[in-house]
Design an enzyme around this catalytic site. Structure first.
Site, PDB file in Angstrom:
ATOM      1  N   MET A  78      -7.393 -41.718   6.982  1.00 40.63           N
ATOM      2  CA  MET A  78      -7.043 -41.022   8.225  1.00 40.63           C
ATOM      3  C   MET A  78      -5.876 -40.044   8.074  1.00 40.63           C
ATOM      4  SD  MET A  78      -9.360 -42.054  10.080  1.00 40.63           S
ATOM      5  CE  MET A  78     -10.555 -43.354   9.960  1.00 40.63           C
ATOM      6  N   CYS A  79      -5.397 -39.842   6.862  1.00 38.45           N
ATOM      7  CA  CYS A  79      -4.305 -38.896   6.635  1.00 38.45           C
ATOM      8  C   CYS A  79      -4.820 -37.465   6.631  1.00 38.45           C
ATOM      9  CB  CYS A  79      -3.615 -39.175   5.298  1.00 38.45           C
ATOM     10  SG  CYS A  79      -2.538 -40.596   5.339  1.00 38.45           S
ATOM     11  N   HIS A  80      -4.060 -36.586   7.266  1.00 40.02           N
ATOM     12  CA  HIS A  80      -4.391 -35.159   7.263  1.00 40.02           C
ATOM     13  C   HIS A  80      -3.985 -34.548   5.925  1.00 40.02           C
ATOM     14  CE1 HIS A  80      -4.030 -36.061  11.567  1.00 40.02           C
ATOM     15  NE2 HIS A  80      -4.868 -35.067  11.755  1.00 40.02           N
ATOM     16  N   MET A 114       3.451 -41.072   4.729  1.00 38.24           N
ATOM     17  CA  MET A 114       2.429 -41.611   3.824  1.00 38.24           C
ATOM     18  C   MET A 114       2.508 -40.943   2.454  1.00 38.24           C
ATOM     19  SD  MET A 114       1.214 -44.063   5.469  1.00 38.24           S
ATOM     20  CE  MET A 114       0.087 -44.541   4.172  1.00 38.24           C
ATOM     21  N   GLU A 115       2.828 -39.668   2.439  1.00 36.32           N
ATOM     22  CA  GLU A 115       2.955 -38.964   1.158  1.00 36.32           C
ATOM     23  C   GLU A 115       4.130 -39.498   0.350  1.00 36.32           C
ATOM     24  OE1 GLU A 115       0.202 -36.765   3.630  1.00 36.32           O
ATOM     25  OE2 GLU A 115       2.139 -37.671   4.071  1.00 36.32           O
ATOM     26  N   ASP A 129       1.370 -49.098 -15.821  1.00 36.83           N
ATOM     27  CA  ASP A 129       0.333 -48.765 -16.798  1.00 36.83           C
ATOM     28  C   ASP A 129       0.930 -48.450 -18.165  1.00 36.83           C
ATOM     29  OD1 ASP A 129      -2.360 -48.012 -17.733  1.00 36.83           O
ATOM     30  OD2 ASP A 129      -1.535 -45.974 -17.714  1.00 36.83           O
TER      31      ASP A 129
END
Length: 172
Positions: A78-80, A114-115, A129
């Site tokens: 749902m992120c733009h 969110m970014e 990793d």
């Protein structure tokens, strides 16, 4: 949850939707997120001495975090998609791991929280990793929003956060 803080990612029929930001004005937005990857002292020493077989662990994690921020809308449904104007990550070696702080900026209709969280997450996963061959007990923890500026909901600083205040960095 109060009436003005209802979930907006559902349409009238209860199905998922991406919220419309069409009528919102552009504002300067900044978000700072942090996280921590706990690891063995030997792993930290190897990173510090540049002895990891996969190369420059911090340098690669830096680039991965930037890439993660740029690709957030590809992973979080749902992120733009946003035009980011700046992404920076800081790494601080501690006695038991590495602290990661990401600062993300844009001028736009929606925030970059969110970014910033994605930048920290991607950097932490990259560290994991690149070090997993010598340390199978690493733990990624405390990925959280530390501060934000801009938008309808206003400014926010997590209680107890004593790092860089949003807006104090160069270029704001």
């Amino acid at each position: 949850m109060s009436e003005d803080k209802h979930l907006t990612h559902l349409n009238a029929d209860g199905y998922a939707r991406m919220v419309s930001v069409t009528d919102k004005g552009d504002t300067h937005r900044v978000a700072i997120a942090g996280g921590f990857i706990r690891m063995q002292p030997e792993t930290l020493d190897a990173i510090g001495r540049g002895e990891m077989k996969k190369g420059d662990v911090i340098g690669v994690a830096q680039v991965a975090g930037i890439m993660g921020a740029k690709r957030t809308s590809d992973v979080i449904p749902m992120c733009h998609p946003l035009m980011l104007t700046g992404v920076d990550l800081d790494f601080a070696m501690q006695s038991d791991g590495i602290e990661i702080i990401a600062t993300v900026k844009t001028i736009g209709k929606t925030g970059v929280e969110m970014e910033a969280l994605m930048a920290v997450s991607t950097a932490a996963l990259t560290l994991y990793d690149m070090c997993k061959a010598i340390d199978k007990e690493m733990v990624i923890e405390r990925i959280e929003l530390l501060a934000k500026r801009g938008g309808k909901s206003g400014d926010y600083t997590k209680e107890g956060y004593r790092g860089k205040v949003v807006g104090e960095s160069e270029g704001d």
